[in-house]
Design a protein around this motif. Sequence first.
Motif, mmCIF file in Angstrom:
data_model
loop_
_atom_site.group_PDB
_atom_site.id
_atom_site.type_symbol
_atom_site.label_atom_id
_atom_site.label_comp_id
_atom_site.label_asym_id
_atom_site.label_seq_id
_atom_site.Cartn_x
_atom_site.Cartn_y
_atom_site.Cartn_z
ATOM 1 N N GLU B 15 -18.177 -26.376 -31.018
ATOM 2 C CA GLU B 15 -16.703 -26.265 -31.102
ATOM 3 C C GLU B 15 -16.016 -27.325 -30.252
ATOM 4 O O GLU B 15 -14.786 -27.390 -30.219
ATOM 5 N N GLY B 16 -16.777 -28.128 -29.533
ATOM 6 C CA GLY B 16 -16.174 -29.187 -28.734
ATOM 7 C C GLY B 16 -16.064 -28.817 -27.265
ATOM 8 O O GLY B 16 -15.674 -29.635 -26.447
ATOM 9 N N GLY B 17 -16.393 -27.608 -26.943
ATOM 10 C CA GLY B 17 -16.334 -27.184 -25.545
ATOM 11 C C GLY B 17 -17.673 -27.432 -24.867
ATOM 12 O O GLY B 17 -18.468 -28.243 -25.323
ATOM 13 N N GLU B 18 -17.901 -26.742 -23.775
ATOM 14 C CA GLU B 18 -19.206 -26.851 -23.146
ATOM 15 C C GLU B 18 -19.665 -25.494 -22.646
ATOM 16 O O GLU B 18 -18.862 -24.603 -22.380
ATOM 17 N N LYS B 19 -21.008 -25.395 -22.593
ATOM 18 C CA LYS B 19 -21.572 -24.108 -22.222
ATOM 19 C C LYS B 19 -22.406 -24.300 -20.959
ATOM 20 O O LYS B 19 -23.142 -25.289 -20.842
ATOM 21 N N ARG B 20 -22.242 -23.352 -20.049
ATOM 22 C CA ARG B 20 -23.001 -23.401 -18.808
ATOM 23 C C ARG B 20 -24.305 -22.649 -19.063
ATOM 24 O O ARG B 20 -24.359 -21.433 -18.886
ATOM 25 N N ALA B 21 -25.330 -23.324 -19.517
ATOM 26 C CA ALA B 21 -26.573 -22.645 -19.911
ATOM 27 C C ALA B 21 -27.317 -22.140 -18.680
ATOM 28 O O ALA B 21 -27.915 -21.072 -18.710
ATOM 29 N N VAL B 22 -27.306 -22.926 -17.633
ATOM 30 C CA VAL B 22 -27.927 -22.513 -16.371
ATOM 31 C C VAL B 22 -26.898 -22.800 -15.277
ATOM 32 O O VAL B 22 -26.297 -23.868 -15.262
ATOM 33 N N ASP B 23 -26.728 -21.817 -14.388
ATOM 34 C CA ASP B 23 -25.599 -21.941 -13.462
ATOM 35 C C ASP B 23 -26.047 -21.695 -12.014
ATOM 36 O O ASP B 23 -26.139 -20.563 -11.558
ATOM 37 N N GLY B 24 -26.394 -22.772 -11.346
ATOM 38 C CA GLY B 24 -26.689 -22.707 -9.918
ATOM 39 C C GLY B 24 -27.882 -21.843 -9.531
ATOM 40 O O GLY B 24 -27.808 -21.057 -8.596
ATOM 41 N N ILE B 25 -28.975 -22.003 -10.232
ATOM 42 C CA ILE B 25 -30.161 -21.179 -9.919
ATOM 43 C C ILE B 25 -30.962 -21.790 -8.761
ATOM 44 O O ILE B 25 -31.224 -22.996 -8.744
ATOM 45 N N THR B 26 -31.298 -20.943 -7.788
ATOM 46 C CA THR B 26 -32.085 -21.395 -6.641
ATOM 47 C C THR B 26 -33.242 -20.428 -6.417
ATOM 48 O O THR B 26 -33.022 -19.215 -6.403
ATOM 49 N N PHE B 27 -34.444 -20.922 -6.310
ATOM 50 C CA PHE B 27 -35.569 -20.088 -5.872
ATOM 51 C C PHE B 27 -36.735 -20.962 -5.422
ATOM 52 O O PHE B 27 -36.724 -22.186 -5.653
#
Lengths: 757, 265
Positions: B15-27
């Motif tokens: 649709e022209g937007g953007e998707k945050r598929a992964v968001d700040g994962i830490t381990f």
Amino acid sequence: MLNRYRRVWIVYKKELVETLRDRRTLMAMVVVPIVLYPALMLVLVEALRKETGRRQEERYQIVVPDEAHAAWLQGVLARDKELHEEQDAAQNTTHKSPDVDPTMGLRATLRSDKVDIVVAKPGESLWTLVDRQKYHIGIVLSPPPGAEHDNVNHVVQFIYRDTDPRSEFVHDRLNRILGAEADRIIRERVIKATGSAASLEPILTNSLSTASPAQQYAKILAMLVPFLLVTMTITGAMYPAIDLTAGERERGTLETLAVSPVPVGQIVAGKFSVIVTIAMLSTALNLGSMSAMVYFSKLDRIVSGANLMRAMDKDAVEARIEKLDAPSTGSFTQKYYLEQRRTLEAEAEKKVGFVTRAAPIVLLAMVPFAVLAGAVMLAVCSFARTFKEAQNYMMPVMMASIIPALVVSYMPTIRLEGVLLVMPVANIVVLIRELFLGNANPSAMGICLLSTCFYAVSAVVVAAKLYGHEAVLFSDVGSYKSLLVRRFIRPEPRPWPALALLMLAVLFPAYFYWQSYLVDPGESAARFRVVLGLSQILLLAAPPIVVAWYLKIDLRETFSLRIPSALHMVGALLMAASIVPVSSVVGQWIASLSPAFRSNDQLFEQQAKLLTSGSFAAMLTAFAVVPGVCEELLFRGFLTAGLRGRVSNRMVVVIVGVLFGVFHIYIEKIPIVSLLGMVLTLICLNSGSIAVSMIVHIANNSMGLLATQSERIRDFYGLSHDTGSIAIDGRVLMFAAAFVTGLLIITLVPRKTTTTP
Amino acid sequence: MVEVHALTKLFPTTEGGEKRAVDGITFHVKAGEIYGLLGPNGAGKTTTLRMISGLVTPTSGYARLAGVDAVADREAAKRNLGYLTASTGLYQRLSPRELLQYFGELIGLDRAAVRKRIEDLVRWLDMSEFANLRCGGLSTGQKQRTNIARALMGDPPILIMDEPTLGLDVLTNRVVLDFIRAEGARGKAIIMSTHYLDEAELLCSRFGLIHEGRLVGEGTLPELQERAKKKRLSEIFLSLCGKEEHVLDLGAGLGTLSAHSASGT
């Protein structure tokens, strides 16, 4: 740690084994050329032979209005038969006729025993009879036969259906037979009136070709073969190109390969080598199969025989004149034809096997094309996610390769020069043709191969960049948008090598086209200057700047936009002041090495004419300042930045210099301009500022321009008027010393600030 | 052994937007540890694993394998890594033995080492029956065993397994799980993602629960039980990502999370 060549070899070995185990590849590569082509050709030749035979065996129905017509026609056919028997007898004693008629059925005549001459019933219209398909042809003479006097001329009216091949055939044959009959009557009349037939042909035209029969044969092949080979190479490369990229992606093995600790460039290099290998194997098999087919089907005799009809030797002309007076039963035309045919057959016999001998050279010339085709296909297929998608992408690539090849095949006058030197695909097609004809010029060949290799390298580098890219690797990771939409692009300090080479690969032919359009003697000097200036700005400077901005590439870093240090500035000025005499002496020295590097006087005069008109400022702007700035932005800016860090600085200097040289359209300029390019790249790299190379570049162009205009400047530089000799005097040595000092200052004095590596 | 820090990935959408598929994962995953990355379809597990493997470049954040940055030095990072997914394909026209030899040579093992390693893996994974047949003709289980052998060719210290048991029969499933356990015991750092929470409970020593690209819970099973006040992993997960009510309405108690992928992820 494995060295890179060993890894490329491992990938190559595995991919080759896997490709050769694939039935589809084997079908395309082996079965088609070895089985299909010969089968098709044999069927074709057999059909041709059958058709010729069948036409001769056919009974033809001719309708005439009365008995007098029938008797006349029988007389004509009997004389024709007599002539042919005589010819056949003569032929059988000297030479055995080849199985296939070398003139594609020209010999086939109407045999009188195969012709039915029917007299129409009173009141029946010949038109209606032929139209109702009862007879193949109707013949009416006017005035009617019988009242034959020496000076009566007849008009023969044929009534036939040109949509019926048999009707057409018999019409064609009767026309020829009557032509021969007319010859006979003329001859009789002339002999009767003058006692000699020598006055019959007051002008005999005859053309003698200096080309050997082999060359004439090559000419025909040169028209056909490049096109066929281009098609075959592409067909051969296509399947592995798709399978090794999109196919691998589709089967899920690309992910496995991408996760192994091998640089993508090496994987792509291995795969690319396999594609080129398969393309060349396919070309070799096709060429071998074609040669064998031509040899065994005697197609070469057919082709060359037809062509050699035009070539006659001097003796034949004299013999022809002598024969005019000799008493003869047949017509001159047929006698002459018979004689020519005997010569042809003897020549054709000698030429058998020519294709086989030419094959290795042609194969060698196909290598750069296979390299280019393989590289482009690899790049295009690397973009595809599925086999089907790749096949769709392949169509335009195939068209783009086959159409120029086809066009060039039909333009026999095109030579390998100018724009064509760097026109992808077309240059190779013409090169192969020139090789066939023995006309290839080594330096043109060099540029052609160099530009092809450059395109190929650019395509391979682009393939490496695309191959294994996450947007191509995983369909669920967004889409290609992440490759192209500015928002998703990560800022980069410099263009990557693929981008830099792609930029040049696109601008290269575009700029060439433009330049060749510019070199038009009819152009007015003012308009020429404006167009030249604009084209430099739009084609050389704007694309790298726009692309760098769009892709978020650091402009300052890419175009080395820094103020040079004072010492570097001094060095640049020293070089700027001395570059013209130095390059002049070096240019003369290079010209003395080979005639290929001597400048073309005519071209020079033409350019000088355009240069000398107009105001001084306009001249300097168009020929020195604009090119100096624009070319520096492209070569020392974008290209140098793209290569820097990927290859050693020394290699950057050599690559950018040579590409800069080749970019300047004229062959004789390449060595000197390459050297200049190397020097400019070196000083830009070392000073970290494009201003330094721009100053030297502009000085070179403007002072060189002034030297052509002003006697005083020539004297100041100590340039001799005699361009043929190299005069090294004290003044030249002084300038050389200034130049070297400037160069040493720039290369040895370190930069003030260090840039990001 | 594996450090994942603030890993984020943005994708463009159609649709022209953007998707945050992964968001700040830490381990972090230590040597000898089996880390379970759990979450429904589309939660971002696979993208996270691909970023750790260097196949996908993170928009921000980083992953380090044995101290090497997965993006800055891809080749060196990959040398420490064995990577296996349910969708990993094999070269159809090569035999398992040829395939293993290819990857062994690519890693840089010498001829003798390649031969020895292949023999060991063939014996260990019981592949002798089909080791010389073309991969195109193998069963799913045989293919997966070949794939495991491929991932282990270089004996890497880190293993990443994305749904390693998806679509496998009971027997092969057992082989794969035994192998993961054994490799963990040999001191390898293993990250696996799975739908099968029962499997994960048995195998993993620590868990990362991903929902809509974010890590909603992380720790050992007792730690997670304590935090969510639930006993089973599936309950803990639903509780931590706030989907409990919805699922209870459906009268669920499902063993896998995949059935809930439609609920907005």
